[in-house]
Write a protein that holds these residues in place. Structure first.
Motif, PDB file in Angstrom:
ATOM      1  N   PHE A  85      48.748 -56.965 -49.527  1.00  0.00           N
ATOM      2  CA  PHE A  85      49.567 -57.637 -50.530  1.00  0.00           C
ATOM      3  C   PHE A  85      50.623 -58.450 -49.812  1.00  0.00           C
ATOM      4  N   HIS A  86      50.730 -59.710 -50.188  1.00  0.00           N
ATOM      5  CA  HIS A  86      51.654 -60.617 -49.512  1.00  0.00           C
ATOM      6  C   HIS A  86      53.081 -60.435 -50.024  1.00  0.00           C
ATOM      7  N   VAL A  87      54.016 -60.829 -49.186  1.00  0.00           N
ATOM      8  CA  VAL A  87      55.414 -60.854 -49.591  1.00  0.00           C
ATOM      9  C   VAL A  87      55.501 -61.833 -50.764  1.00  0.00           C
ATOM     10  N   PRO A  88      56.101 -61.405 -51.890  1.00  0.00           N
ATOM     11  CA  PRO A  88      56.136 -62.270 -53.076  1.00  0.00           C
ATOM     12  C   PRO A  88      56.632 -63.679 -52.774  1.00  0.00           C
ATOM     13  N   GLY A  89      55.880 -64.647 -53.301  1.00  0.00           N
ATOM     14  CA  GLY A  89      56.250 -66.051 -53.140  1.00  0.00           C
ATOM     15  C   GLY A  89      55.902 -66.645 -51.799  1.00  0.00           C
ATOM     16  N   THR A  90      55.180 -65.889 -50.955  1.00  0.00           N
ATOM     17  CA  THR A  90      54.826 -66.392 -49.631  1.00  0.00           C
ATOM     18  C   THR A  90      53.353 -66.092 -49.345  1.00  0.00           C
ATOM     19  N   THR A  91      52.913 -66.550 -48.205  1.00  0.00           N
ATOM     20  CA  THR A  91      51.579 -66.178 -47.712  1.00  0.00           C
ATOM     21  C   THR A  91      51.692 -65.172 -46.574  1.00  0.00           C
ATOM     22  N   THR A  92      52.893 -64.633 -46.395  1.00  0.00           N
ATOM     23  CA  THR A  92      53.139 -63.663 -45.334  1.00  0.00           C
ATOM     24  C   THR A  92      52.593 -62.302 -45.728  1.00  0.00           C
ATOM     25  N   PRO A  93      51.731 -61.722 -44.886  1.00  0.00           N
ATOM     26  CA  PRO A  93      51.233 -60.384 -45.205  1.00  0.00           C
ATOM     27  C   PRO A  93      52.377 -59.389 -45.291  1.00  0.00           C
ATOM     28  N   GLY A  94      52.291 -58.531 -46.287  1.00  0.00           N
ATOM     29  CA  GLY A  94      53.325 -57.527 -46.472  1.00  0.00           C
ATOM     30  C   GLY A  94      52.730 -56.133 -46.367  1.00  0.00           C
ATOM     31  N   LEU A  95      52.474 -55.532 -47.480  1.00  0.00           N
ATOM     32  CA  LEU A  95      51.993 -54.164 -47.547  1.00  0.00           C
ATOM     33  C   LEU A  95      50.462 -54.115 -47.444  1.00  0.00           C
ATOM     34  N   HIS A  96      49.962 -53.239 -46.584  1.00  0.00           N
ATOM     35  CA  HIS A  96      48.521 -53.012 -46.456  1.00  0.00           C
ATOM     36  C   HIS A  96      48.226 -51.639 -47.055  1.00  0.00           C
ATOM     37  N   VAL A  97      47.453 -51.630 -48.145  1.00  0.00           N
ATOM     38  CA  VAL A  97      47.112 -50.392 -48.836  1.00  0.00           C
ATOM     39  C   VAL A  97      45.658 -50.054 -48.536  1.00  0.00           C
ATOM     40  N   VAL A  98      45.437 -48.837 -48.060  1.00  0.00           N
ATOM     41  CA  VAL A  98      44.086 -48.357 -47.780  1.00  0.00           C
ATOM     42  C   VAL A  98      43.805 -47.205 -48.739  1.00  0.00           C
ATOM     43  N   ASN A  99      42.770 -47.364 -49.559  1.00  0.00           N
ATOM     44  CA  ASN A  99      42.350 -46.299 -50.470  1.00  0.00           C
ATOM     45  C   ASN A  99      41.163 -45.578 -49.851  1.00  0.00           C
ATOM     46  N   LEU A 100      41.316 -44.306 -49.615  1.00  0.00           N
ATOM     47  CA  LEU A 100      40.242 -43.500 -49.041  1.00  0.00           C
ATOM     48  C   LEU A 100      39.362 -42.939 -50.147  1.00  0.00           C
ATOM     49  N   ASP A 101      38.126 -42.686 -49.829  1.00  0.00           N
ATOM     50  CA  ASP A 101      37.217 -41.992 -50.734  1.00  0.00           C
ATOM     51  C   ASP A 101      36.823 -40.701 -50.036  1.00  0.00           C
ATOM     52  N   ALA A 102      37.518 -39.640 -50.384  1.00  0.00           N
ATOM     53  CA  ALA A 102      37.286 -38.354 -49.722  1.00  0.00           C
ATOM     54  C   ALA A 102      36.258 -37.506 -50.471  1.00  0.00           C
ATOM     55  N   ARG A 103      35.454 -38.121 -51.335  1.00  0.00           N
ATOM     56  CA  ARG A 103      34.492 -37.370 -52.134  1.00  0.00           C
ATOM     57  C   ARG A 103      33.047 -37.792 -51.904  1.00  0.00           C
ATOM     58  N   TYR A 104      32.778 -39.070 -51.841  1.00  0.00           N
ATOM     59  CA  TYR A 104      31.398 -39.562 -51.872  1.00  0.00           C
ATOM     60  C   TYR A 104      30.521 -38.941 -50.791  1.00  0.00           C
ATOM     61  N   PHE A 105      31.029 -38.809 -49.591  1.00  0.00           N
ATOM     62  CA  PHE A 105      30.243 -38.296 -48.466  1.00  0.00           C
ATOM     63  C   PHE A 105      30.700 -36.904 -48.011  1.00  0.00           C
ATOM     64  N   ARG A 106      31.598 -36.312 -48.735  1.00  0.00           N
ATOM     65  CA  ARG A 106      32.209 -35.042 -48.312  1.00  0.00           C
ATOM     66  C   ARG A 106      31.187 -33.916 -48.249  1.00  0.00           C
ATOM     67  N   SER A 107      31.256 -33.141 -47.176  1.00  0.00           N
ATOM     68  CA  SER A 107      30.419 -31.952 -47.034  1.00  0.00           C
ATOM     69  C   SER A 107      30.960 -30.834 -47.902  1.00  0.00           C
ATOM     70  N   ARG A 108      30.094 -29.955 -48.297  1.00  0.00           N
ATOM     71  CA  ARG A 108      30.490 -28.796 -49.101  1.00  0.00           C
ATOM     72  C   ARG A 108      31.480 -27.950 -48.318  1.00  0.00           C
ATOM     73  N   THR A 109      32.556 -27.532 -49.001  1.00  0.00           N
ATOM     74  CA  THR A 109      33.594 -26.767 -48.312  1.00  0.00           C
ATOM     75  C   THR A 109      33.696 -25.340 -48.807  1.00  0.00           C
ATOM     76  N   PHE A 110      32.828 -24.974 -49.720  1.00  0.00           N
ATOM     77  CA  PHE A 110      32.863 -23.603 -50.238  1.00  0.00           C
ATOM     78  C   PHE A 110      31.441 -23.134 -50.500  1.00  0.00           C
ATOM     79  N   GLY A 111      31.272 -21.816 -50.639  1.00  0.00           N
ATOM     80  CA  GLY A 111      29.964 -21.182 -50.734  1.00  0.00           C
ATOM     81  C   GLY A 111      29.276 -21.418 -51.992  1.00  0.00           C
TER      82      GLY A 111
END
Length: 111
Positions: A85-111
């Motif tokens: 997400f750029h700094v408002p009103g500019t083309t300067t990069p601002g915040l980089h948000v990374v959304n993880l998916d901890a479910r789709y490939f997750r191995s079973r963690t319980f019996g």
């Protein structure tokens, strides 16, 4: 039913006229273990594709996005993503948000 209710709520004036999308605020997200089948389900969940499809609809993911089912065989499995997400009103990069998916490939963690 849930999809219909979600779509109906977006037509509510408090959301449509003053909500984050109306204000131009980007909305992004991922799921936790309660959005994904049963509690603590992972890669063994049988409805992975359908659940990803519902996520894409809910977050209005464009058809050009690799997570979207319109990508056919090239569709990326999982909903992980990254956005700069750029700094408002500019083309300067601002915040980089990374959304993880901890479910789709997750191995079973319980019996």
């Amino acid at each position: 039913y849930k999809r219909r209710k979600s779509l109906e709520s977006r037509k509510d004036s408090s959301y449509a006229d003053a909500g984050p999308i109306a204000m131009g605020i980007p909305v992004t997200g991922t799921w936790d273990d309660h959005d994904w089948g049963s509690n603590n389900d992972g890669g063994e969940y049988e409805c992975k594709s359908g659940t990803q499809h519902e996520f894409v609809i809910h977050f209005h993911i464009p058809a050009t996005d690799p997570r979207h089912p319109d990508q056919g065989a090239a569709q990326r499995r999982g909903i992980y993503s990254g956005n700069v997400f750029h700094v408002p009103g500019t083309t300067t990069p601002g915040l980089h948000v990374v959304n993880l998916d901890a479910r789709y490939f997750r191995s079973r963690t319980f019996g």
